[in-house]
Design a protein around this motif. Structure first.
Motif, PDB file in Angstrom:
ATOM      1  N   ARG A  58       1.221   6.671   8.589  1.00 49.03           N
ATOM      2  CA  ARG A  58       1.420   6.230   7.199  1.00 49.03           C
ATOM      3  C   ARG A  58       0.943   7.333   6.232  1.00 49.03           C
ATOM      4  O   ARG A  58       1.592   7.607   5.220  1.00 49.03           O
ATOM      5  CB  ARG A  58       0.623   4.932   6.976  1.00 49.03           C
ATOM      6  N   VAL A  59      -0.168   7.968   6.574  1.00 50.61           N
ATOM      7  CA  VAL A  59      -0.682   9.074   5.740  1.00 50.61           C
ATOM      8  C   VAL A  59       0.371  10.182   5.672  1.00 50.61           C
ATOM      9  O   VAL A  59       0.698  10.692   4.590  1.00 50.61           O
ATOM     10  CB  VAL A  59      -2.007   9.625   6.328  1.00 50.61           C
ATOM     11  N   LYS A  60       0.901  10.555   6.847  1.00 52.20           N
ATOM     12  CA  LYS A  60       1.884  11.660   6.900  1.00 52.20           C
ATOM     13  C   LYS A  60       3.099  11.339   6.037  1.00 52.20           C
ATOM     14  O   LYS A  60       3.616  12.188   5.319  1.00 52.20           O
ATOM     15  CB  LYS A  60       2.348  11.880   8.343  1.00 52.20           C
ATOM     16  N   ASN A  61       3.608  10.107   6.152  1.00 45.10           N
ATOM     17  CA  ASN A  61       4.791   9.712   5.371  1.00 45.10           C
ATOM     18  C   ASN A  61       4.510   9.803   3.874  1.00 45.10           C
ATOM     19  O   ASN A  61       5.355  10.262   3.100  1.00 45.10           O
ATOM     20  CB  ASN A  61       5.212   8.271   5.710  1.00 45.10           C
ATOM     21  N   MET A  62       3.325   9.363   3.489  1.00 51.44           N
ATOM     22  CA  MET A  62       2.994   9.417   2.049  1.00 51.44           C
ATOM     23  C   MET A  62       2.841  10.866   1.594  1.00 51.44           C
ATOM     24  O   MET A  62       3.270  11.236   0.498  1.00 51.44           O
ATOM     25  CB  MET A  62       1.712   8.621   1.772  1.00 51.44           C
ATOM     26  N   ALA A  63       2.220  11.706   2.437  1.00 51.60           N
ATOM     27  CA  ALA A  63       2.024  13.112   2.064  1.00 51.60           C
ATOM     28  C   ALA A  63       3.380  13.813   1.906  1.00 51.60           C
ATOM     29  O   ALA A  63       3.542  14.677   1.035  1.00 51.60           O
ATOM     30  CB  ALA A  63       1.168  13.816   3.108  1.00 51.60           C
ATOM     31  N   ALA A  64       4.342  13.403   2.741  1.00 53.85           N
ATOM     32  CA  ALA A  64       5.670  14.045   2.677  1.00 53.85           C
ATOM     33  C   ALA A  64       6.372  13.769   1.349  1.00 53.85           C
ATOM     34  O   ALA A  64       7.266  14.510   0.940  1.00 53.85           O
ATOM     35  CB  ALA A  64       6.525  13.560   3.849  1.00 53.85           C
TER      36      ALA A  64
END
Ligand code: HEM
Length: 505
Positions: A495-501
């Motif tokens: 979820r963190v990665k998706n938001m950072a993207a």
């Protein structure tokens, strides 16, 4: 003419320096006190009577001992010293403080930011590093911090940010949930939050930290030419921070460890020193960066630093309240040759400090001994509460043929070419995360782990949305950093990665 009592006090004071006589106790009007142990009563069992002026005055003065504490940076420590320039920079600025051969007295006030007066100095915080230079051009205050960047870039957000950092207004408890509720909306804070949660947020002592002007200022030379400069104090004692384990240990022994260290080292004649460095940019170079060099959330990487002088702190204060508490450091206190840049945060500070000081100290606070300049003040400003002056002129206006007070051409403000319309918009080149990643990668492995543990522990108490938003900022800055903090805060990494993207660079 001396009154009898005044004469007695003066004589006794003079004598007591060399002999054992002690100066007698007096009231504020100079009158001798007969009994300072027993209040005057009506008979043996009767009530205290109002005519005991010593009792009444003593209680009245005690009742009024506090002035408003600083709204931020309440906990501080001051010391006197001297600044000596080490390079001729007259091609950059006409300020006399930098003239070769000058010796300028200084007063420095170090501080923490969020926590109140008498709070433990071990608490995580940026640290203030404010210097008043008593120059031959008037007072120049360089009001900086130990971190080289700031959390926000526009003064309009400062009261919100401070409210979010300060204790919960309902419970008066520190509350990371509120802090991150705010910071999830402030991606430009990522670099400075990284400083805060690193061991730089818990320095081992004021002697062991650098100082930074943070903003770009303008240097103006005698020809009126302008350069943008950033100021940096570099500690000759070296940088020393406390690790999280050391913080617990030190706090258990001395919650004033930074003050203790500074006061004792000066007392022992081990005077701390800092070299002053500048970075300089030509106005035409500002546009060449991939970020905005007038944005206070940024350092200027790869711009050379030039050493221009050294400061030594060599005297502790005689009286904490009269000096450290009453000193009024303000970015508005500039002198010819040094001006504020267009940095939106700095522009707000130029107003805010002088304004709060008129509230905290009163309209005449600038004439207190710790604040008054070494050069004469000559203008028509007058009156106000607690005016300690001795003004004899009948001319309190300008212009006047009776008492001309000429304005000096060399002190005119520099001119800035402008175009466009008034506006309320974000800066164009935000670049919110790059320098945060570079800072993270500059830390050693152990320092990174401390940062990850500190940040992860703090953000784990945030609301779900705020927690993910803030960790996504860290992941965007550096994937290893974001991954580490996600692990400590028990956040779902995908979820963190998706938001950072989704975030812009
Ligand atoms: C718009 C942003 C800011 C505002 C409105 C603001 C406002 C204030 C105010 C009202 C005070 C109390 C002053 C007093 O009572 O004497 C203060 C103190 C201080 N501020 Fe700021 N501040 C801002 C940003 C900064 C930044 C970016 C820095 C560092 C570069 C900084 C460093 C300090 C320091 C060191 C003090 C303590 C000065 C002393 O020791 O007396 N502030 N600030």
């Amino acid at each position: 003419m001396f009154s009898k009592n005044r004469l007695a006090v003066s004589l006794a004071t003079a004598l007591c320096a060399s002999q054992i006589f002690a100066a007698p106790l007096t009231r504020d009007n100079g009158a001798l006190v007969g009994d300072n142990q027993n209040s005057q009563t009506a008979g043996a069992n009767g009530p205290v009577i109002l005519q005991d002026v010593q009792l009444i005055q003593k209680l009245q003065r005690f009742d009024r001992e506090r002035i408003p504490e600083r709204v931020v940076h309440a906990r501080g420590t001051g010391a006197h010293g001297v600044f000596t320039p080490s390079a001729d920079i007259s091609d950059l600025t006409m300020a006399k403080v930098f003239k070769p051969g000058a010796q300028t007295p200084v007063f420095v006030r170090f501080s923490s930011v969020v926590h109140g007066n008498h709070s433990p100095e071990t608490l995580r915080d940026p640290r203030g590093f404010a210097t008043k230079f008593y120059t031959q051009d008037g007072n120049w205050d360089l009001v900086g911090n130990n971190f080289p960047t700031f959390f926000i870039r526009d003064a309009i957000k400062f009261p919100d940010m401070v409210h979010a950092f300060k204790p919960n207004p309902k419970t008066n408890l520190d509350d990371n949930g509120r802090t991150f509720d705010f910071f999830q909306h402030i991606p430009e804070a990522t670099r400075t939050l990284t400083e805060l949660f690193s061991d730089n947020g818990t320095p081992a002592g004021y002697r062991f930290m650098d100082g930074n002007g943070v903003h770009a200022y303008k240097f103006v030379n005698a020809k009126g030419e302008v350069h943008y400069v950033k100021f940096h104090w570099k500690s000759l004692q070296g940088i020393k921070n406390l690790t999280p384990d050391q913080v617990k240990d030190v706090q258990g022994k001395d919650y004033s460890h930074m003050t203790t260290d500074l006061v004792n080292s000066i007392k022992q004649g081990d005077y701390p020193k800092w070299d002053l460095y500048i970075q300089v940019l030509n106005p035409e170079d500002l546009a060449k960066f991939d970020f905005d060099p007038l944005d206070a959330t940024k350092i200027w990487p790869n711009v050379p630093e030039k050493k221009i002088g050294q400061m030594v702190l060599n005297k502790n204060v005689d009286n904490f309240f009269q000096e450290t508490e009453q000193v009024a450091m303000a970015p508005a206190n500039v002198v010819p040759g040094i001006e504020p840049s267009e940095d939106k945060l700095l522009q707000g500070r130029v107003f805010s400090y002088a304004d709060t000081q008129m509230y905290r100290l009163g309209a005449n606070g600038m004439s207190l001994p710790i604040n008054r300049p070494v050069v004469a003040v000559n203008n028509g400003n007058q009156d106000g509460a607690m005016n300690m002056g001795h003004t004899t002129s009948e001319v309190n206006y300008e212009p006047s043929a009776r008492n001309p007070r000429p304005q000096m051409d060399q002190a005119r403000y520099s001119q800035l070419p402008l175009n466009g319309t008034t506006q309320q918009t974000k800066i164009v080149k935000e670049q919110n995360f790059k320098q945060a990643g570079e800072l993270y990668r500059s830390f050693t492995k152990a320092e990174r782990q401390d940062l990850i543990n500190n940040f992860g522990g703090a953000v784990s108490g945030a609301d779900e949305q705020a927690k993910y938003k803030v960790i996504s900022f860290l992941y965007k800055a550096d994937p290893e950093y974001g991954t580490g903090v996600a692990k400590v805060a028990k956040a779902d990494l995908n979820r963190v990665k998706n938001m950072a993207a989704q975030l812009q660079d």
